[in-house]
Design an enzyme around this catalytic site. Structure first.
Site, PDB file in Angstrom:
ATOM      1  N   TYR A 228     -11.143   6.772 -10.215  1.00  0.00           N
ATOM      2  CA  TYR A 228     -10.828   7.074  -8.810  1.00  0.00           C
ATOM      3  C   TYR A 228     -11.989   7.830  -8.158  1.00  0.00           C
ATOM      4  O   TYR A 228     -12.445   7.468  -7.067  1.00  0.00           O
ATOM      5  CB  TYR A 228      -9.534   7.892  -8.727  1.00  0.00           C
ATOM      6  CG  TYR A 228      -9.178   8.304  -7.308  1.00  0.00           C
ATOM      7  CD1 TYR A 228      -8.682   7.369  -6.394  1.00  0.00           C
ATOM      8  CD2 TYR A 228      -9.334   9.622  -6.881  1.00  0.00           C
ATOM      9  CE1 TYR A 228      -8.368   7.747  -5.093  1.00  0.00           C
ATOM     10  CE2 TYR A 228      -9.016  10.001  -5.584  1.00  0.00           C
ATOM     11  CZ  TYR A 228      -8.530   9.055  -4.696  1.00  0.00           C
ATOM     12  OH  TYR A 228      -8.213   9.437  -3.404  1.00  0.00           O
TER      13      TYR A 228
ATOM     14  N   SER B 114     -12.596  11.596  -0.118  1.00  0.00           N
ATOM     15  CA  SER B 114     -11.718  12.495  -0.880  1.00  0.00           C
ATOM     16  C   SER B 114     -12.559  13.664  -1.387  1.00  0.00           C
ATOM     17  O   SER B 114     -13.789  13.540  -1.503  1.00  0.00           O
ATOM     18  CB  SER B 114     -11.134  11.757  -2.087  1.00  0.00           C
ATOM     19  OG  SER B 114     -10.447  12.645  -2.943  1.00  0.00           O
TER      20      SER B 114
HETATM   21  P1  NDP Z   1      -0.583   6.300   0.711  1.00  0.00           P
HETATM   22  O1  NDP Z   1      -0.286   5.648  -0.590  1.00  0.00           O
HETATM   23  O2  NDP Z   1       0.526   6.991   1.424  1.00  0.00           O
HETATM   24  O3  NDP Z   1      -1.257   5.262   1.712  1.00  0.00           O
HETATM   25  C1  NDP Z   1      -2.173   4.306   1.249  1.00  0.00           C
HETATM   26  C2  NDP Z   1      -2.329   3.253   2.327  1.00  0.00           C
HETATM   27  O4  NDP Z   1      -3.292   2.289   1.858  1.00  0.00           O
HETATM   28  C3  NDP Z   1      -1.035   2.524   2.612  1.00  0.00           C
HETATM   29  O5  NDP Z   1      -0.881   2.355   3.996  1.00  0.00           O
HETATM   30  C4  NDP Z   1      -1.238   1.175   1.937  1.00  0.00           C
HETATM   31  O6  NDP Z   1      -0.592   0.142   2.683  1.00  0.00           O
HETATM   32  C5  NDP Z   1      -2.747   1.006   2.073  1.00  0.00           C
HETATM   33  N1  NDP Z   1      -3.257   0.036   1.132  1.00  0.00           N
HETATM   34  C6  NDP Z   1      -3.259   0.056  -0.215  1.00  0.00           C
HETATM   35  N2  NDP Z   1      -3.768  -1.079  -0.702  1.00  0.00           N
HETATM   36  C7  NDP Z   1      -4.112  -1.839   0.378  1.00  0.00           C
HETATM   37  C8  NDP Z   1      -4.678  -3.133   0.539  1.00  0.00           C
HETATM   38  N3  NDP Z   1      -5.010  -3.897  -0.514  1.00  0.00           N
HETATM   39  N4  NDP Z   1      -4.884  -3.596   1.801  1.00  0.00           N
HETATM   40  C9  NDP Z   1      -4.539  -2.848   2.872  1.00  0.00           C
HETATM   41  N5  NDP Z   1      -3.992  -1.624   2.790  1.00  0.00           N
HETATM   42  C10 NDP Z   1      -3.784  -1.138   1.544  1.00  0.00           C
HETATM   43  O7  NDP Z   1      -1.770   7.331   0.401  1.00  0.00           O
HETATM   44  P2  NDP Z   1      -2.647   8.305   1.326  1.00  0.00           P
HETATM   45  O8  NDP Z   1      -2.205   8.238   2.727  1.00  0.00           O
HETATM   46  O9  NDP Z   1      -2.704   9.601   0.658  1.00  0.00           O
HETATM   47  O10 NDP Z   1      -4.090   7.615   1.163  1.00  0.00           O
HETATM   48  C11 NDP Z   1      -4.912   7.235   2.258  1.00  0.00           C
HETATM   49  C12 NDP Z   1      -6.362   7.464   1.858  1.00  0.00           C
HETATM   50  O11 NDP Z   1      -6.583   8.858   1.700  1.00  0.00           O
HETATM   51  C13 NDP Z   1      -6.774   6.807   0.558  1.00  0.00           C
HETATM   52  O12 NDP Z   1      -8.063   6.244   0.695  1.00  0.00           O
HETATM   53  C14 NDP Z   1      -6.822   7.980  -0.411  1.00  0.00           C
HETATM   54  O13 NDP Z   1      -7.683   7.747  -1.477  1.00  0.00           O
HETATM   55  C15 NDP Z   1      -7.286   9.077   0.506  1.00  0.00           C
HETATM   56  N6  NDP Z   1      -7.004  10.426   0.028  1.00  0.00           N
HETATM   57  C16 NDP Z   1      -5.724  10.880  -0.105  1.00  0.00           C
HETATM   58  C17 NDP Z   1      -5.477  12.141  -0.589  1.00  0.00           C
HETATM   59  C18 NDP Z   1      -4.101  12.659  -0.802  1.00  0.00           C
HETATM   60  O14 NDP Z   1      -3.943  13.727  -1.458  1.00  0.00           O
HETATM   61  N7  NDP Z   1      -3.058  12.021  -0.300  1.00  0.00           N
HETATM   62  C19 NDP Z   1      -6.594  13.054  -0.944  1.00  0.00           C
HETATM   63  C20 NDP Z   1      -7.890  12.489  -0.737  1.00  0.00           C
HETATM   64  C21 NDP Z   1      -8.081  11.228  -0.260  1.00  0.00           C
HETATM   65  P3  NDP Z   1       0.184  -1.132   2.049  1.00  0.00           P
HETATM   66  O15 NDP Z   1       0.609  -0.747   0.650  1.00  0.00           O
HETATM   67  O16 NDP Z   1       1.320  -1.346   3.009  1.00  0.00           O
HETATM   68  O17 NDP Z   1      -0.833  -2.230   2.089  1.00  0.00           O
END
Ligand code: NDP
Length: 243
Positions: free
Chosen positions: A154, A141
């Site tokens: 975070y 990030s």
């Molecule tokens: P979302 O909330 O849309 O997606 C998060 C994903 O992580 C989901 O598919 C969720 O799946 C999965 N997840 C959460 N907890 C678990 C777990 N315990 N085991 C397996 N999977 C898990 O957010 P983003 O797509 O934005 O986030 C994806 C990554 O990008 C993250 O690491 C985030 O920190 C990073 N990021 C995002 C930014 C943004 O602005 N969106 C900016 C910078 C970084 P499920 O709940 O089905 O398990």
């Protein structure tokens, strides 16, 4: 191995960036093993990408469970005989000020964003070493490079993710490539986990310029598509309007 037929694991593929990465890689012809807890979302993604040149294989995965992550990698190896790349994307972001003392949420962020990444490395690295090839991609990030109010924990987890991934790169044989992709604000469900009302309100303004998750999928695709002797170490992708 021809670039269009890689076996690629994506954690957190049920929404946002992970879903976009998985969908793009399937469009490009790869076989994607897609992990998350919400398997109904993964099944729907498999349905939406069914006519693409590659294929998507849903697997239930909780990255906070080390056995789950090992089984995720084993499933891919049993089915396809190898793993060419792992995209460690799963993450959560329940923001709050430190003085709100939402300690359970701090623990969850550490469990998913740090332990989940470490378990992913622990599961993939022995395979990469045995194959003498592999590519590990961490979705960190811009919070891995700068700290903002309500994001101390975070950002702490993302600084850790970036440091751990850089350490992996330094220690890995040249046959194993390592990439950190650091997104700015991207449209996704990430902010839905914020329970603190002040942090949630601030995020609504902050996220107004969010870009499409496919922009991050493009960065991941670029890194994965390089020749075996080229390692893209780090990519930062922000909305043009984000300072
Ligand atoms: P979302 O909330 O849309 O997606 C998060 C994903 O992580 C989901 O598919 C969720 O799946 C999965 N997840 C959460 N907890 C678990 C777990 N315990 N085991 C397996 N999977 C898990 O957010 P983003 O797509 O934005 O986030 C994806 C990554 O990008 C993250 O690491 C985030 O920190 C990073 N990021 C995002 C930014 C943004 O602005 N969106 C900016 C910078 C970084 P499920 O709940 O089905 O398990």
């Amino acid at each position: 191995m021809p670039n269009d037929k890689k076996i690629i694991l994506v954690t957190g593929a049920s929404s946002g960036i992970g879903a976009a990465v998985a969908a793009r890689l399937v469009r490009e012809g790869h076989r994607v093993v897609a992990g998350a807890r919400r398997t109904d979302r993964l099944d729907a993604l498999a349905g939406r990408t069914a006519k693409e040149p590659g294929s998507l294989h849903p697997v239930r995965l909780d990255v906070t469970d080390r056995g789950d992550v090992e089984a995720f990698v084993r499933t891919a190896c049993d089915r396809f005989g190898r793993v060419d790349a792992m995209v460690a994307n799963a993450g959560i972001m329940p923001l709050s000020r430190l003085d709100a003392l939402l300690v359970d949420e701090w623990d969850r962020m550490i469990d998913v964003n740090v332990r989940g990444l470490l378990y992913s490395i622990a599961a993939a690295l022995p395979r990469f070493t045995a194959q003498d090839s592999g590519h590990f991609v961490t979705i960190a990030s811009i919070g891995a490079r700068e700290v903002t109010p309500t994001a101390a924990v975070y950002c702490g987890t993302k600084y850790a993710a970036r440091a751990i991934t850089e350490g992996l790169r330094q220690e890995s044989a040249p046959s194993i490539r390592v990439t950190t992709v650091s997104p700015g604000v991207v449209a996704s469900e990430l902010a839905d986990s914020i329970t603190d009302p002040g942090a949630a309100a601030a995020m609504r303004d902050y996220r107004a310029n969010a870009i499409d998750p496919d922009a991050i999928a493009g960065a991941v695709s670029y890194a994965l598509a390089q020749p075996a002797d080229v390692d893209v170490n780090e990519i930062v992708v922000r909305p043009a309007a984000q300072r």
